[in-house]
Design an enzyme around this catalytic site. Sequence first.
Site, PDB file in Angstrom:
ATOM      1  N   LEU A   1      10.685 -20.488  -5.570  1.00  0.00           N
ATOM      2  CA  LEU A   1       9.653 -19.666  -4.912  1.00  0.00           C
ATOM      3  C   LEU A   1       8.320 -19.728  -5.671  1.00  0.00           C
ATOM      4  O   LEU A   1       8.310 -19.765  -6.901  1.00  0.00           O
ATOM      5  CB  LEU A   1      10.129 -18.194  -4.891  1.00  0.00           C
ATOM      6  CG  LEU A   1       9.164 -17.193  -4.264  1.00  0.00           C
ATOM      7  CD1 LEU A   1       9.235 -17.284  -2.735  1.00  0.00           C
ATOM      8  CD2 LEU A   1       9.477 -15.765  -4.716  1.00  0.00           C
TER       9      LEU A   1
ATOM     10  N   ASP B   1       0.827  -1.209   0.000  1.00  0.00           N
ATOM     11  CA  ASP B   1       0.000   0.000   0.000  1.00  0.00           C
ATOM     12  C   ASP B   1       0.863   1.261   0.000  1.00  0.00           C
ATOM     13  O   ASP B   1       1.964   1.272   0.546  1.00  0.00           O
ATOM     14  CB  ASP B   1      -0.921  -0.017   1.229  1.00  0.00           C
ATOM     15  CG  ASP B   1      -2.084   0.954   1.072  1.00  0.00           C
ATOM     16  OD1 ASP B   1      -2.449   1.280  -0.069  1.00  0.00           O
ATOM     17  OD2 ASP B   1      -2.621   1.398   2.111  1.00  0.00           O
TER      18      ASP B   1
ATOM     19  N   HIS C   1       2.107   3.621  -9.101  1.00  0.00           N
ATOM     20  CA  HIS C   1       1.905   2.203  -9.430  1.00  0.00           C
ATOM     21  C   HIS C   1       3.078   1.682 -10.263  1.00  0.00           C
ATOM     22  O   HIS C   1       3.535   0.556 -10.076  1.00  0.00           O
ATOM     23  CB  HIS C   1       0.584   2.003 -10.181  1.00  0.00           C
ATOM     24  CG  HIS C   1      -0.631   2.378  -9.365  1.00  0.00           C
ATOM     25  ND1 HIS C   1      -0.796   1.965  -8.064  1.00  0.00           N
ATOM     26  CD2 HIS C   1      -1.722   3.131  -9.657  1.00  0.00           C
ATOM     27  CE1 HIS C   1      -1.952   2.439  -7.594  1.00  0.00           C
ATOM     28  NE2 HIS C   1      -2.517   3.163  -8.536  1.00  0.00           N
TER      29      HIS C   1
HETATM   30  C1  IPE Z   1      -5.291  -2.726  -0.251  1.00  0.00           C
HETATM   31  O1  IPE Z   1      -5.020  -1.391  -0.390  1.00  0.00           O
HETATM   32  C2  IPE Z   1      -5.335  -3.382  -1.615  1.00  0.00           C
HETATM   33  C3  IPE Z   1      -4.045  -3.525  -2.280  1.00  0.00           C
HETATM   34  C4  IPE Z   1      -2.890  -3.213  -1.798  1.00  0.00           C
HETATM   35  C5  IPE Z   1      -4.125  -4.095  -3.596  1.00  0.00           C
HETATM   36  P1  IPE Z   1      -6.184  -0.304  -0.475  1.00  0.00           P
HETATM   37  O2  IPE Z   1      -5.531   1.003  -0.630  1.00  0.00           O
HETATM   38  O3  IPE Z   1      -7.170  -0.689  -1.519  1.00  0.00           O
HETATM   39  O4  IPE Z   1      -6.883  -0.467   0.949  1.00  0.00           O
HETATM   40  P2  IPE Z   1      -7.768   0.561   1.782  1.00  0.00           P
HETATM   41  O5  IPE Z   1      -8.820   1.080   0.856  1.00  0.00           O
HETATM   42  O6  IPE Z   1      -6.860   1.644   2.245  1.00  0.00           O
HETATM   43  O7  IPE Z   1      -8.286  -0.256   2.911  1.00  0.00           O
HETATM   44  C1  IPE Z   2      -1.702   0.210  -3.431  1.00  0.00           C
HETATM   45  O1  IPE Z   2      -1.447   1.573  -3.422  1.00  0.00           O
HETATM   46  C2  IPE Z   2      -1.904  -0.326  -4.816  1.00  0.00           C
HETATM   47  C3  IPE Z   2      -3.290  -0.687  -5.134  1.00  0.00           C
HETATM   48  C4  IPE Z   2      -4.302  -0.685  -4.303  1.00  0.00           C
HETATM   49  C5  IPE Z   2      -3.560  -1.083  -6.493  1.00  0.00           C
HETATM   50  P1  IPE Z   2      -2.624   2.633  -3.384  1.00  0.00           P
HETATM   51  O2  IPE Z   2      -3.003   2.965  -4.790  1.00  0.00           O
HETATM   52  O3  IPE Z   2      -3.726   2.168  -2.526  1.00  0.00           O
HETATM   53  O4  IPE Z   2      -1.895   3.876  -2.750  1.00  0.00           O
HETATM   54  P2  IPE Z   2      -2.483   4.855  -1.655  1.00  0.00           P
HETATM   55  O5  IPE Z   2      -2.864   4.008  -0.482  1.00  0.00           O
HETATM   56  O6  IPE Z   2      -3.670   5.558  -2.264  1.00  0.00           O
HETATM   57  O7  IPE Z   2      -1.346   5.773  -1.351  1.00  0.00           O
HETATM   58 MG    MG Z   3      -4.124   2.376  -0.523  1.00  0.00          MG
END
Ligand code: IPE
Ligand code: IPE
Ligand code: MG
Length: 225
Positions: free
Chosen positions: A124, A12, A29
């Site tokens: 892995l 995240d 990303h």
């Molecule tokens: C969790 O992150 C999903 C992934 C890392 C793919 P999110 O950014 O979607 O989670 P929330 O919305 O903060 O809980």
């Molecule tokens: C995690 O990073 C990747 C996905 C959920 C695809 P985020 O896109 O949720 O990044 P933040 O949490 O908004 O910074």
């Molecule tokens: Mg996120």
Amino acid sequence: MNQAKHIAIIMDGNGRWAEIQGKKRVKGHEAGAKVVKEITTYCSNHQDIERLTLYAFSTENWKRPRLEVEFLMKLLESYLKNELPVYLENNVRFEPIGDIRAFSASLQKTIQEVKEKTAHCDGLVQSLALNYGAQDEILRAINKLKNCENDITEAMLSNALDCPHDVDLLIRTGGDHRLSNFLLWQSAYAELFFCDTLWPDFSISQLEKIIHEFTQVERRFGGLK
Ligand code: IPE
Ligand code: IPE
Ligand code: MG
């Protein structure tokens, strides 16, 4: 000493990483995908680690703006195409989890191809969680078993999941302290590590530090020392 045989990571913080630098979220990303590669290669060379399960796209992530979702789909497709030789070089087997039927035919084909072409690799196992939600996974498993005559056992349910493997060490980057619907069944006795680092800044040395801390934890599984 504990061995982190199965590591799961909630990757995240990509969007915030980009925003802090005045860039578009999608740049985060892209940067995050590079870290996936580095961490996977590191784990493939680590003798204790057997499985690495990475949360890449949740069943809830469809709620994001259409352009971000489309970008993530394209990024996933190009990532898998580019990484195939790297998986093979590092003897990594790709075993996606999640309900990929929601993806385009072309993306499903790419996912299937990488899975098949790496099926013989016995190093892995890297699982990307794609259109994955633990509640959806459990529900799909129950539906697979619903016509069976006997009571469903723990082992039966576990085996019907996309991922029938318990998690040893679960890491979430990005500063939040929640599971966001990731591997709820499999993490029943996982050790949870939360770190503030945004995923694109997550490094091998941070992972090494967490693995070291994990080796020192006393895991009791409800018993006594
Ligand atoms: C969790 O992150 C999903 C992934 C890392 C793919 P999110 O950014 O979607 O989670 P929330 O919305 O903060 O809980
Ligand atoms: C995690 O990073 C990747 C996905 C959920 C695809 P985020 O896109 O949720 O990044 P933040 O949490 O908004 O910074
Ligand atoms: Mg996120």
